[in-house]
Enzyme design. Structure first.
Site, mmCIF file in Angstrom:
data_model
loop_
_atom_site.group_PDB
_atom_site.id
_atom_site.type_symbol
_atom_site.label_atom_id
_atom_site.label_comp_id
_atom_site.label_asym_id
_atom_site.label_seq_id
_atom_site.Cartn_x
_atom_site.Cartn_y
_atom_site.Cartn_z
ATOM 1 N N LYS B 50 -5.139 -8.164 -9.851
ATOM 2 C CA LYS B 50 -3.732 -8.548 -10.267
ATOM 3 C C LYS B 50 -3.325 -9.723 -10.281
ATOM 4 O O LYS B 50 -2.232 -10.239 -11.323
ATOM 5 C CB LYS B 50 -2.771 -7.740 -9.428
ATOM 6 C CG LYS B 50 -3.017 -6.190 -9.247
ATOM 7 C CD LYS B 50 -1.914 -5.394 -9.866
ATOM 8 C CE LYS B 50 -2.110 -4.011 -9.865
ATOM 9 N NZ LYS B 50 -1.162 -3.395 -10.575
ATOM 10 N N SER B 75 5.326 -2.507 -4.056
ATOM 11 C CA SER B 75 4.745 -2.353 -2.527
ATOM 12 C C SER B 75 3.117 -2.366 -2.455
ATOM 13 O O SER B 75 2.767 -2.158 -1.544
ATOM 14 C CB SER B 75 5.276 -0.952 -2.147
ATOM 15 O OG SER B 75 4.414 0.147 -2.788
#
Lengths: 311, 311
Positions: B50, B75
């Protein structure tokens, strides 16, 4: 000449082993205040550096000896390593294991086509059973750590590490039977860059630490440590090398070991066994010693029972 | 031209990311009957791919925008990635997290100096809270997967893989929000070697599988899967790319996922998260499809709570 022993061995075994990667972690570098290079023998064939020495020992047998196979007693990584090395070279391996050995280790030996011979879980029973097999089959006994060709083979891990990172100031190794650290000493000594060798041991099995002090091979009365690969004692083939070359042995607590193991799993995302975590813990504990230095760490293996984790 | 998008992005972000290693396992090759190349984004900064897209999204902001910071709601891995990318580039990151987010994930965001803003654990609350921050601070909202610069950034993992192994026949990716697989499609398409892209999803969150069939973005009524990174749905920026380039999406059961995760941990000695195990399981399940081929597998991340393992 020592130079050639490890280098020549590396040439001989090169097609039978993985040339394992060297990883690093900026976070752990920050914790220690040094530049660390993790030689990842947990990625090695059969999950530990032991395949190096096992392969070298077999390759140094005569054809006649090879035809009769090899035998060892081990409930740990050497059992798997000798089985796999023998399978790769196409000879038979008899593995004497105590009835108390974990099922998962027996399965691994079977998978590598080692012949398991069970015995009572005492050193005497293991030695006698192995000797019986030697007598009956003519197979050659290969000691997991106190065998010159095994020692030279284990040195190839540090040899590869120094080939990649020639200017290391120190290398940290775990000390169990003494094969890995003695081989590391040979590799470092040949490399001649002034690199120091440090050993790592649990307080709960600090026989090598005491041996360096007393000047003779000491044993452990008890070995209440999670680092199951480090419970054994030194031998007459490796102790003289260790005595001559090892700067010192750093001892760590069981808490240190588990904490270091969790740190490496969580931050480096690699699975290391407790015996390897001992080395990481010892390096962390040696902050003052290694501050600002380039330090190699031999991650000896990654064979862990996932059903029995300490965290 | 698509070629340049991913390649140029890789140049731009190269100093902010790890160029992760590609590992292989002869044992898993034997199981699948193909030659597998594991692109280890579990070793990536902040523990997943990511960071690639997060970095690219920030680098594409104007100086004015950068000065006001970025905001996202997540989250999971994107929360950590955006925090770390922002920290590396020297800007502020506001991370909207549900009150139900695991403590370990909040700690990671704090460690990377992200500003956590808690909200109720509903999509509406997350979106509203993020919008409030945008309104109040002028920060730019960066969606974890449905943002063109994020998608291009995620494609750099496959770009690196294809640079090392140019003749891959196929690449398998997990499909969550769709950013990784869409970016992989862009990289593969630019590479022009005829490599196919397959997606991997849990049966329990197979929205992308159903979206490819219906031709429109489908959602999940329930998401009872251990692969917590794959619960989200596709978006209008990535779905058209996925629809055009993905050959098919392979679905796997929860048992398949846990078994694949354990296989990789035990045999490769690397820690992969359940979402990555989905991809391994899908590859194993696709034996007939990939027999004798060279197959890339994007191991998306390694962020696992060691206290909550499924084995």
């Amino acid at each position: 000449m020592k130079t050639n022993l490890v280098a020549n061995c590396h040439k001989a075994i090169t097609n039978y082993i993985h040339h394992t990667p060297v990883l690093s972690s900026s976070l752990i570098n920050d914790i220690v205040g040094a530049e660390l290079f993790f030689k990842c023998e947990n990625f090695q064939r059969a999950g530990s550096y032991k395949i190096r020495g096992a392969t070298n020992a077999i390759l140094n047998l005569s054809e006649e000896q090879k035809s009769k196979g090899v035998v060892t007693h081990s409930s740990g990584n050497f059992a798997q390593a000798l089985s796999l090395a023998a399978k790769s070279i196409g000879i038979r391996a008899y593995i004497v294991m105590p009835t108390s050995a974990p099922q998962v280790k027996m399965e691994a030996v079977k998978q590598y086509e080692g012949d398991i011979i069970l015995c009572e879980p005492t050193l005497e029973a293991r030695e006698k059973t192995a000797q019986d097999i030697v007598d009956k089959t003519g197979a050659t006994f290969i000691h997991p750590s106190n065998n010159t060709n095994v020692i030279i083979g284990q040195g190839t891990a540090a040899f590869e590490l120094l080939n990649k990172h020639a200017n290391l100031d120190a290398i940290f190794c775990p000390v169990g039977g003494g094969g890995l650290i003695a081989g590391t000493c040979l590799a470092v000594n040949s490399h001649q860059n002034g690199c120091l060798v440090y050993g790592a041991e649990p307080f709960e099995a600090d026989d090598a630490y005491r041996s360096l002090i007393s000047g003779k091979i000491e044993t452990n009365d008890t070995t209440n440590t999670i680092a199951d690969g480090l419970k054994t004692q030194l031998g007459d083939k490796n102790f003289p090398i260790i005595k001559e070359h090892v700067s010192s042995i750093i001892r760590v607590t069981e808490e240190d070991i588990i904490e270091a193991m969790q740190l490496v799993w969580e931050r480096m995302k690699i699975i290391i066994e407790p015996s390897s975590a001992v080395t990481v813990a010892a390096t962390i504990k040696s902050k003052l010693l290694v501050k600002g230095k380039k330090v190699g760490i031999v991650i000896s293996g990654g064979n862990v029972d996932l059903a029995k984790l300490p965290f």
